[in-house]
Write a protein that holds these residues in place. Structure first.
Motif, PDB file in Angstrom:
ATOM      1  N   GLN A  50       0.821  -1.217   0.000  1.00  0.00           N
ATOM      2  CA  GLN A  50       0.000   0.000   0.000  1.00  0.00           C
ATOM      3  C   GLN A  50       0.852   1.263   0.000  1.00  0.00           C
ATOM      4  N   ASN A  51       2.107   1.182   0.449  1.00  0.00           N
ATOM      5  CA  ASN A  51       2.981   2.351   0.450  1.00  0.00           C
ATOM      6  C   ASN A  51       3.665   2.563  -0.900  1.00  0.00           C
ATOM      7  N   ASP A  52       3.927   1.477  -1.633  1.00  0.00           N
ATOM      8  CA  ASP A  52       4.676   1.564  -2.889  1.00  0.00           C
ATOM      9  C   ASP A  52       3.795   1.659  -4.129  1.00  0.00           C
ATOM     10  N   TYR A  53       2.625   1.067  -4.086  1.00  0.00           N
ATOM     11  CA  TYR A  53       1.762   0.999  -5.270  1.00  0.00           C
ATOM     12  C   TYR A  53       0.401   1.616  -4.970  1.00  0.00           C
ATOM     13  N   LYS A  54      -0.223   2.147  -6.013  1.00  0.00           N
ATOM     14  CA  LYS A  54      -1.580   2.676  -5.906  1.00  0.00           C
ATOM     15  C   LYS A  54      -2.520   1.690  -6.578  1.00  0.00           C
ATOM     16  N   SER A  55      -3.658   1.433  -5.935  1.00  0.00           N
ATOM     17  CA  SER A  55      -4.668   0.561  -6.520  1.00  0.00           C
ATOM     18  C   SER A  55      -6.040   1.050  -6.089  1.00  0.00           C
ATOM     19  N   ASP A  56      -7.052   0.662  -6.861  1.00  0.00           N
ATOM     20  CA  ASP A  56      -8.409   1.053  -6.494  1.00  0.00           C
ATOM     21  C   ASP A  56      -8.822   0.432  -5.167  1.00  0.00           C
ATOM     22  N   GLU A  57      -8.544  -0.843  -5.038  1.00  0.00           N
ATOM     23  CA  GLU A  57      -8.912  -1.531  -3.815  1.00  0.00           C
ATOM     24  C   GLU A  57      -7.848  -2.571  -3.489  1.00  0.00           C
ATOM     25  N   LEU A  58      -7.329  -2.531  -2.288  1.00  0.00           N
ATOM     26  CA  LEU A  58      -6.324  -3.486  -1.838  1.00  0.00           C
ATOM     27  C   LEU A  58      -6.919  -4.327  -0.727  1.00  0.00           C
ATOM     28  N   GLN A  59      -6.895  -5.627  -0.904  1.00  0.00           N
ATOM     29  CA  GLN A  59      -7.365  -6.549   0.116  1.00  0.00           C
ATOM     30  C   GLN A  59      -6.156  -7.298   0.658  1.00  0.00           C
TER      31      GLN A  59
END
Length: 129
Positions: A42-51
């Motif tokens: 979550q700190n290195d990549y951007k995504s719409d939704e991370l589970q």
């Protein structure tokens, strides 16, 4: 599928080698399901939704009882694991060919990668037939 890595290389390090976080937004507009081995995702990549599963809290003293999950945290972890089980079963299927579980005495990384792909293809063929 990327190339084979020698030795004990962490999964998250391999992901960062394959998808450099500084070069592009690789997972933008995607729903991403990962396990606890990808804690910095979550700190290195951007995504719409991370589970990602919720990690158990550490005890501060040995006398403290185990820190228990709340019902919401249990439900969240169960949802994540119910999706990830398909990936774990695929890895287990390739292990049936004893490729990942036995030591392959081969120094050529291209041959190793090709052999792994053959095993993965055989497992996919078995699933589809």
């Amino acid at each position: 599928m990327g190339p084979a890595y020698c030795g004990a290389t962490h999964d998250y390090s391999m992901l960062k080698d394959e998808f450099d976080p500084t070069r592009a937004d690789w997972f933008m507009n995607k729903k991403v399901w990962v396990d606890l081995g990808y804690q910095g995702f979550q700190n290195d990549y951007k995504s719409d939704e991370l589970q990602i599963p919720i990690k158990r809290k550490r005890r501060k003293k040995k006398s403290d009882p185990n820190v228990q999950f709340t019902e919401e945290e249990k439900a969240h972890n169960k949802e994540v694991s119910s999706k990830r089980i398909y990936v774990e079963h695929a890895i287990g299927g390739v292990k049936r060919y004893r490729f990942l579980s036995d030591r392959l005495r081969c120094r050529d990384a291209r041959f190793y990668t090709m052999t792994f792909r053959v095993c993965a293809g055989l497992w996919n063929f078995k699933l589809n037939s």
